[in-house]
Design an enzyme around this catalytic site. Structure first.
Site, PDB file in Angstrom:
ATOM      1  N   GLU A   1       7.978 -14.763 -11.210  1.00 59.40           N
ATOM      2  CA  GLU A   1       7.348 -13.282 -10.690  1.00 59.40           C
ATOM      3  C   GLU A   1       6.787 -12.640 -11.823  1.00 59.40           C
ATOM      4  O   GLU A   1       5.671 -12.049 -11.606  1.00 59.40           O
ATOM      5  CB  GLU A   1       8.430 -12.338 -10.010  1.00 59.40           C
ATOM      6  CG  GLU A   1       8.899 -12.758  -8.823  1.00 59.40           C
ATOM      7  CD  GLU A   1      10.055 -11.775  -8.403  1.00 59.40           C
ATOM      8  OE1 GLU A   1      10.029 -10.940  -7.485  1.00 59.40           O
ATOM      9  OE2 GLU A   1      11.088 -11.426  -8.890  1.00 59.40           O
TER      10      GLU A   1
ATOM     11  N   CYS B   1       0.753  -1.160   0.107  1.00 56.49           N
ATOM     12  CA  CYS B   1      -0.084  -0.046  -0.062  1.00 56.49           C
ATOM     13  C   CYS B   1       0.967   1.286  -0.072  1.00 56.49           C
ATOM     14  O   CYS B   1       1.869   1.150   0.789  1.00 56.49           O
ATOM     15  CB  CYS B   1      -0.810   0.068   1.218  1.00 56.49           C
ATOM     16  SG  CYS B   1      -2.302  -1.027   1.075  1.00 56.49           S
TER      17      CYS B   1
ATOM     18  N   GLU C   1      17.394 -17.463  -8.376  1.00 56.79           N
ATOM     19  CA  GLU C   1      17.132 -16.136  -8.869  1.00 56.79           C
ATOM     20  C   GLU C   1      16.423 -16.180 -10.207  1.00 56.79           C
ATOM     21  O   GLU C   1      15.546 -15.431 -10.353  1.00 56.79           O
ATOM     22  CB  GLU C   1      18.389 -15.202  -8.494  1.00 56.79           C
ATOM     23  CG  GLU C   1      17.927 -13.741  -9.010  1.00 56.79           C
ATOM     24  CD  GLU C   1      17.116 -13.161  -8.101  1.00 56.79           C
ATOM     25  OE1 GLU C   1      16.510 -13.732  -7.112  1.00 56.79           O
ATOM     26  OE2 GLU C   1      16.736 -12.063  -8.403  1.00 56.79           O
TER      27      GLU C   1
ATOM     28  N   ARG D   1       3.770  -0.303  -5.006  1.00 60.72           N
ATOM     29  CA  ARG D   1       3.502  -0.932  -3.500  1.00 60.72           C
ATOM     30  C   ARG D   1       2.075  -1.750  -3.558  1.00 60.72           C
ATOM     31  O   ARG D   1       1.964  -2.368  -2.486  1.00 60.72           O
ATOM     32  CB  ARG D   1       3.630   0.134  -2.366  1.00 60.72           C
ATOM     33  CG  ARG D   1       4.810   0.866  -2.411  1.00 60.72           C
ATOM     34  CD  ARG D   1       4.664   2.011  -1.491  1.00 60.72           C
ATOM     35  NE  ARG D   1       4.691   1.635  -0.065  1.00 60.72           N
ATOM     36  CZ  ARG D   1       5.625   1.080   0.557  1.00 60.72           C
ATOM     37  NH1 ARG D   1       6.833   1.120   0.585  1.00 60.72           N
ATOM     38  NH2 ARG D   1       5.465   0.480   1.973  1.00 60.72           N
TER      39      ARG D   1
ATOM     40  N   ASN E   1      -1.522   1.860   5.943  1.00 55.62           N
ATOM     41  CA  ASN E   1      -0.576   0.664   5.097  1.00 55.62           C
ATOM     42  C   ASN E   1      -0.420  -0.228   6.553  1.00 55.62           C
ATOM     43  O   ASN E   1       0.170   0.106   7.304  1.00 55.62           O
ATOM     44  CB  ASN E   1       0.718   1.369   4.618  1.00 55.62           C
ATOM     45  CG  ASN E   1       1.618   0.211   4.074  1.00 55.62           C
ATOM     46  OD1 ASN E   1       1.303  -1.051   4.108  1.00 55.62           O
ATOM     47  ND2 ASN E   1       2.852   0.666   4.212  1.00 55.62           N
ATOM     48  N   GLY E   2      -0.559  -1.474   6.357  1.00 54.83           N
ATOM     49  CA  GLY E   2      -0.311  -2.539   7.282  1.00 54.83           C
ATOM     50  C   GLY E   2      -1.800  -3.300   7.722  1.00 54.83           C
ATOM     51  O   GLY E   2      -2.865  -3.275   7.140  1.00 54.83           O
TER      52      GLY E   2
ATOM     53  N   LYS F   1      12.706 -14.816 -10.833  1.00 52.21           N
ATOM     54  CA  LYS F   1      12.601 -13.729 -11.883  1.00 52.21           C
ATOM     55  C   LYS F   1      11.384 -14.112 -12.786  1.00 52.21           C
ATOM     56  O   LYS F   1      10.370 -13.348 -13.166  1.00 52.21           O
ATOM     57  CB  LYS F   1      13.765 -13.239 -12.593  1.00 52.21           C
ATOM     58  CG  LYS F   1      14.717 -12.477 -12.070  1.00 52.21           C
ATOM     59  CD  LYS F   1      14.369 -11.177 -11.500  1.00 52.21           C
ATOM     60  CE  LYS F   1      13.855 -11.470  -9.998  1.00 52.21           C
ATOM     61  NZ  LYS F   1      14.220 -10.720  -8.792  1.00 52.21           N
TER      62      LYS F   1
ATOM     63  N   LYS G   1       6.165  -4.484  -4.035  1.00 51.64           N
ATOM     64  CA  LYS G   1       7.600  -4.408  -3.843  1.00 51.64           C
ATOM     65  C   LYS G   1       8.158  -4.401  -2.435  1.00 51.64           C
ATOM     66  O   LYS G   1       9.075  -5.024  -2.000  1.00 51.64           O
ATOM     67  CB  LYS G   1       8.052  -3.184  -4.559  1.00 51.64           C
ATOM     68  CG  LYS G   1       9.666  -2.907  -4.399  1.00 51.64           C
ATOM     69  CD  LYS G   1      10.405  -2.553  -5.454  1.00 51.64           C
ATOM     70  CE  LYS G   1      11.922  -3.008  -5.539  1.00 51.64           C
ATOM     71  NZ  LYS G   1      12.298  -4.256  -6.076  1.00 51.64           N
TER      72      LYS G   1
ATOM     73  N   HIS H   1      17.613 -36.854  -8.050  1.00 54.15           N
ATOM     74  CA  HIS H   1      16.597 -37.399  -6.890  1.00 54.15           C
ATOM     75  C   HIS H   1      15.263 -36.745  -7.055  1.00 54.15           C
ATOM     76  O   HIS H   1      14.430 -36.519  -6.073  1.00 54.15           O
ATOM     77  CB  HIS H   1      17.373 -36.765  -5.707  1.00 54.15           C
ATOM     78  CG  HIS H   1      18.796 -37.234  -5.496  1.00 54.15           C
ATOM     79  ND1 HIS H   1      18.915 -38.476  -5.200  1.00 54.15           N
ATOM     80  CD2 HIS H   1      19.899 -36.534  -5.344  1.00 54.15           C
ATOM     81  CE1 HIS H   1      20.352 -38.557  -5.039  1.00 54.15           C
ATOM     82  NE2 HIS H   1      20.938 -37.574  -5.078  1.00 54.15           N
TER      83      HIS H   1
ATOM     84  N   TRP I   1      -2.726  -2.348  -1.760  1.00 52.13           N
ATOM     85  CA  TRP I   1      -2.671  -3.932  -1.803  1.00 52.13           C
ATOM     86  C   TRP I   1      -3.739  -4.666  -0.707  1.00 52.13           C
ATOM     87  O   TRP I   1      -3.227  -4.655   0.342  1.00 52.13           O
ATOM     88  CB  TRP I   1      -1.030  -4.313  -1.841  1.00 52.13           C
ATOM     89  CG  TRP I   1      -0.692  -5.528  -2.097  1.00 52.13           C
ATOM     90  CD1 TRP I   1      -0.101  -5.893  -3.186  1.00 52.13           C
ATOM     91  CD2 TRP I   1      -0.434  -6.777  -1.049  1.00 52.13           C
ATOM     92  NE1 TRP I   1       0.026  -7.434  -2.946  1.00 52.13           N
ATOM     93  CE2 TRP I   1      -0.058  -7.765  -1.581  1.00 52.13           C
ATOM     94  CE3 TRP I   1      -0.742  -6.953   0.279  1.00 52.13           C
ATOM     95  CZ2 TRP I   1       0.355  -9.190  -1.232  1.00 52.13           C
ATOM     96  CZ3 TRP I   1      -0.349  -7.947   0.854  1.00 52.13           C
ATOM     97  CH2 TRP I   1      -0.066  -9.399  -0.005  1.00 52.13           C
TER      98      TRP I   1
END
Ligand code: G6P
Length: 616
Positions: free
Chosen positions: A489, A2, A482, A27, A100-101, A486, A611, A505, A74
């Site tokens: 995402e 947010c 990574e 955000r 926010n939160g 990427k 983010k 395995h 968000w």
């Protein structure tokens, strides 16, 4: 998550708030809203979806006022509908709140307030803040906020205005970030620094438990009990232009291309080639302190955890001291065994990730010395740390981290050299060679970026695949992880990173003619163990090939063997084993970017992600 933006001054608030929200949209982008006060009346516009929808609404139903608040959401509590979009109001629409939160006890508070006659119109936890402030309001907004705060539980940052205590924004923080800016006759509050850069570079990061009262040209700071505190401003050196796209289609692409500069900036002033030393004086540890560290504990989340994992290989190889790596979200809830003389290194681009901060507090309580590697000057992690190593990547806006990762790896490598030097595990000659190689990195990164056109072609042949595997060994395994992160995402393709040696395995069962397998198969010809690993990965390539898998390899320039064994080959310049990750990751970032574009995905704002993850 947010984004909050507030403005107070003598200009028209709405365009300023919208511009601020634009740079905070990374955000959260489920819904957006704005509220301003004019002639003693609150005007409010909200809608679901992205900020562009709100802009459209304001074009047909304009608002005016010279102070106000905006929010980009968000969703946590309540669906991303228009009615649940912030700002939220009290019963009489005189008090406005953005948040926010999470307010953990909102249901209890809501029940109590409802029985007292307050009428709720949304499913959100935020609305209780507006009603609580209303309950305690008798003409002074900050006094009502202080009373309300006594009842709120959770992690939150919020801002409030009232039409009955005009020309004032009150903002508070206990968890997620809140940054205040001041210029002559005006005041600002935002969830992050880039939103303030068009207006000022002198910013005040609220500490947990602080309230700022913002009036035109005047800021007062106090704790949650109302006791006045001294103002603590930081000077941000980022250029406002850095926070814009600068001709690139997406922030992510711009940030990938900024990596040579970001790495170079992170190295500036820290390499002493005359004395063969890394100069980490800005961290603030004495030589005795550096020597006292016998163990290292690396903590991070997401991409920052991947750099921590690569850091383990770097520090163990160069400094010969044991290293453990933890996710912030795991460390905070497990029962780690305290090890004496441990340096805890918290890695966090934003310096505000809730899980990383909670783990940092726990490590501090366990008696560890804390070094934080962060990109944001003045962020919360810096205030909970004994030492700070700033990466100097500049503002990173794309949700998928790229240049921050490259600079974190650079910082961790310098840290490994520093520990190697004080522990006597590296000779001066080895140190000197490592330092001069570091200086070549920016140029090598530029060369890697030249692969972009070739990567676009590769992407065209692979973008329809539904699954990918990414494989590597040693310090290249975190890069495989990574690369997979990427891709998932931003393109929503299922991708897994795996140590190449573990294929037999389980993952071997997945291989068929439709599965692209990305190998990180570089080698350092001067290092015997690198040679051995390289041979093993070549074998893994052949195993996948014999089962018809599609091979994409990131290897060293001129490696004919890998080129021949692969369907697609992306060469990076030769380097020493521990520095190769900084180069290898770039083609994987570009691959994810190009595939996501071909799939029509919103690269800078991938679904369900944000983010800055300032909630658990
Ligand atoms: C989010 C971002 C990632 C980032 C992670 C940790 O998930 O989308 O890109 O790696 O948070 O963030 P930090 O700021 O602590 O490095």
């Amino acid at each position: 998550m947010c984004g909050i933006f507030g403005y107070i001054g003598n200009r028209d608030a709405v365009p300023i708030v919208l511009e601020g929200l634009k740079s905070l949209e990374y955000r959260g982008y489920d819904s957006a809203g704005v509220a301003v006060v004019k002639n003693g009346e609150v005007g409010l516009r909200r809608c679901s979806g992205k900020l562009s929808n709100l802009k459209g609404l304001l074009a047909s139903q304009p608002l005016e006022g010279n102070y106000g608040l905006g929010h980009t959401r968000w969703a946590t509590h309540g669906r991303p509908t228009e009615e649940n979009a912030h700002p939220h109001r009290d019963c009489k629409s005189r008090i406005v709140v953005v948040h926010n939160g999470i307010i953990e006890n909102y249901l209890t508070l809501k029940r109590g307030l409802t029985s007292e006659g307050h009428q709720f119109t949304t499913e959100t936890d935020t609305e209780v803040i507006a009603h609580l402030i209303e309950k305690y309001f008798d003409g002074n907004l900050e006094s009502a906020v202080i009373e309300a705060l006594k009842e709120l539980r959770g992690l939150f940052a919020f801002s409030a205005i009232s039409a009955d205590d005009p020309q004032k924004i009150v903002t508070g923080r206990d968890g997620p970030p809140s940054v205040v800016g001041r210029v002559e006759g005006e005041g600002f509050v935002a969830s992050d620094v880039p939103a303030l850069l068009p207006h000022t570079r002198d910013v005040l990061f609220l500490d947990d438990g602080e309230i700022a009262v913002i009036e035109p040209g005047r800021i007062r700071l106090m704790d949650f009990s109302g006791k006045e505190r001294e103002l603590h401003f930081n000077r941000i050196t980022w250029d406002p232009v850095q926070a814009e796209k600068g001709g690139f289609k997406h922030f992510m692409l711009k940030e990938i291309y900024e990596q040579p500069t970001a790495v170079s900036e992170t190295l500036v002033g820290r390499l002493s080639l005359d004395s063969n030393e890394v100069r980490l004086d800005d961290v603030g540890f004495s030589v005795e302190e550096w020597r006292s560290f016998k163990n290292v504990c690396l903590i991070g989340c997401g991409t920052s955890w991947h750099s921590g994992l690569a850091g383990k290989y770097m520090i163990e190889s160069l400094a010969r001291i044991p290293v453990q790596v933890d996710y912030g979200s795991e460390f905070r809830y497990r029962n780690p065994v305290p090890q004496p003389d441990t340096l805890c290194v918290v890695i966090t681009q934003s310096g505000e990730t809730a899980d990383a901060l909670a783990a940092q507090r726990k490590a501090r309580d366990m008696g560890m010395k804390i070094l934080t590697i962060t990109n944001v000057v003045g962020s919360m992690t810096t205030r909970l740390a004994d030492g700070v190593l700033h990466t100097r990547a500049g503002p990173e806006i794309g949700v998928a981290s790229t240049k921050a990762f490259a600079t974190q790896l650079t910082a961790l490598y310098m840290l490994a050299l520093q520990l190697g030097r004080v522990h006597g595990s590296m000779t001066l000659e080895q140190l000197g060679a490592a330092l001069s190689e570091l200086t070549t990195l920016p140029h090598k990164l530029e060369k890697v970026l030249e692969l972009d056109a070739r990567i676009e072609t590769v992407a065209k042949s692979l973008f329809r695949s539904n699954d990918f595997l990414f494989l590597g060994r040693g310090v290249h395994f975190p890069i495989a992880l990574e690369g997979a992160l990427k891709l998932k995402e931003i393109s929503y393709i299922h991708a897994e990173g795996y140590p190449a040696g573990e294929m037999k395995h389980g993952p071997n069962a997945l291989i068929d003619g439709n599965l692209p397998v990305v190998f990180v198969v570089t080698q350092d010809k001067d290092l015997p163990e690198s040679q051995q690993r390289y041979e093993k990965v070549l074998n893994n390539i052949r195993e996948v090939k014999s089962r018809d898998g599609i091979i994409l390899s990131v290897g060293i320039e001129g490696d004919e063997e890998v080129a021949e064994a692969s369907d697609h080959y992306l060469p990076v310049p030769a380097s020493s084993d521990l520095l190769l990750p900084i180069l290898e990751v770039v083609p994987l970032q570009l691959l994810a970017y190009r595939i996501a574009i071909l799939r029509g995905c919103d690269v800078d704002q991938p679904r369900n992600l944000a983010k800055s993850v300032t909630v658990e």
